[in-house]
Scaffold this motif. Sequence first.
Motif, PDB file in Angstrom:
ATOM      1  N   ASP A   1       0.675  -1.352   0.022  1.00 45.70           N
ATOM      2  CA  ASP A   1      -0.066  -0.091  -0.139  1.00 45.70           C
ATOM      3  C   ASP A   1       1.006   1.450   0.050  1.00 45.70           C
ATOM      4  O   ASP A   1       0.723   2.294  -0.612  1.00 45.70           O
TER       5      ASP A   1
ATOM      6  N   ARG B   1      -0.581  -7.078  -2.991  1.00 45.15           N
ATOM      7  CA  ARG B   1      -1.781  -6.585  -2.009  1.00 45.15           C
ATOM      8  C   ARG B   1      -2.997  -7.467  -1.868  1.00 45.15           C
ATOM      9  O   ARG B   1      -3.443  -7.901  -0.910  1.00 45.15           O
TER      10      ARG B   1
ATOM     11  N   ARG C   1      -5.155  -4.279   8.046  1.00 48.60           N
ATOM     12  CA  ARG C   1      -4.632  -4.388   6.549  1.00 48.60           C
ATOM     13  C   ARG C   1      -5.333  -5.392   6.187  1.00 48.60           C
ATOM     14  O   ARG C   1      -5.000  -5.525   4.876  1.00 48.60           O
TER      15      ARG C   1
END
Length: 394
Positions: free
Chosen positions: A146, A188, A223
């Motif tokens: 990120d 991600r 997260r």
Amino acid sequence: MRILLFTGKGGVGKTTLAAATAVRLAGRGHETLVVSTDPAHSLADAFGARLAGEPSLVDTRLSAAHVDTRGLVDSVWDELRGKLRLVLAGAGVDSLDAEELTVVPGLDELLALTEVARLARTGAWETVVVDCGPTAETLRLLALPDAIGTYLKRVFPPRSVRGMVSGVGRQGWADAVERLAEHLTDLRELLADPQVTGVRLVLTPERLVVAESRRTLAALALRDIRVDGMIANRLVPKAGMRGVLQRGGPAATWLRTRRAEQDAVLAELRVSTPLELRVVEHRAAEPVGLTALADLADELYGRSDPLACGDSRPPSLLRMRPDGDAYLLRVALPLTEQSDVDLARVADDLAVTVDGMRRLVPLPAVLRRYAVVDASVDSDGLLVRFEIPVEALS
């Protein structure tokens, strides 16, 4: 394919438990790779074998490797970085500024994670077990896709990069920056996919270590990364206490007191989290080699499958419901009374900081014209109240 990330405070035995888990998986017929991203590599010591950056076979269906982060930086990034400096210089950016703009913080850790993803996708392995660094480094590592993706967008916006590059005849390097950003997005998504990636949090039954583990749970939830199990390592063994306790003396008192403290800590931990908690007793000899690791895996997993876990999908980070003319937004995080929580509004995002770990959470569209007026912490996480600003009503 499944990816299991083992992390925990330094010195709790995560490397040994990751190696034992890999041995068990291979023994159950899974083609398995165990790889270390810990800068202080000790995976080779656990197997009693020499390991390199490329996977090598250590047993039937079991391969192992150490990620060479320095080599990755030298081979993957330095060339692109040099070309980008030329691009910036061609656009009139001072050479010193260009040098600073092409330094990406944490790049070596990020490349280690991308190498794990590459190995997972290109190899024939069904499971990949990752021996991560200590907790703080792992949390930074998992936040990097990120953070660096945002960095690239700000420093090298696609249109401006293409404009600068075309002026010096280097269109391909704008494409390279965009491909890197896309690669980070893919990484991600891989980490946040609960069907693929899970974290095993290793701890020792001590209050300070458990407190850090609770903070880690909140940071990973922030997260959207799933923790699917916890392992308490190095409990005082009850079987070996019997003879000592019968003889009495200071050693017996110490053993009894220490195990009682450990049991109390684990009882509190079980109450505070729904995660499965496995326990491993302290061994007189350090488990080194395939036979010792297999014995450790028997104690850790018994007859169960190391890939088995509870609910396969974590709760949604955000849940919203109306409350009259206002809205309540639930941010599902495993917080405690000691958690240090801070909220801020940044444009259309809600900046949530928990114990120093920060994430920008995109707000649902309906809340973007509302303001945060109150927030509270309970057993289910954060509850944030949004209302229309007074000036917007006038």
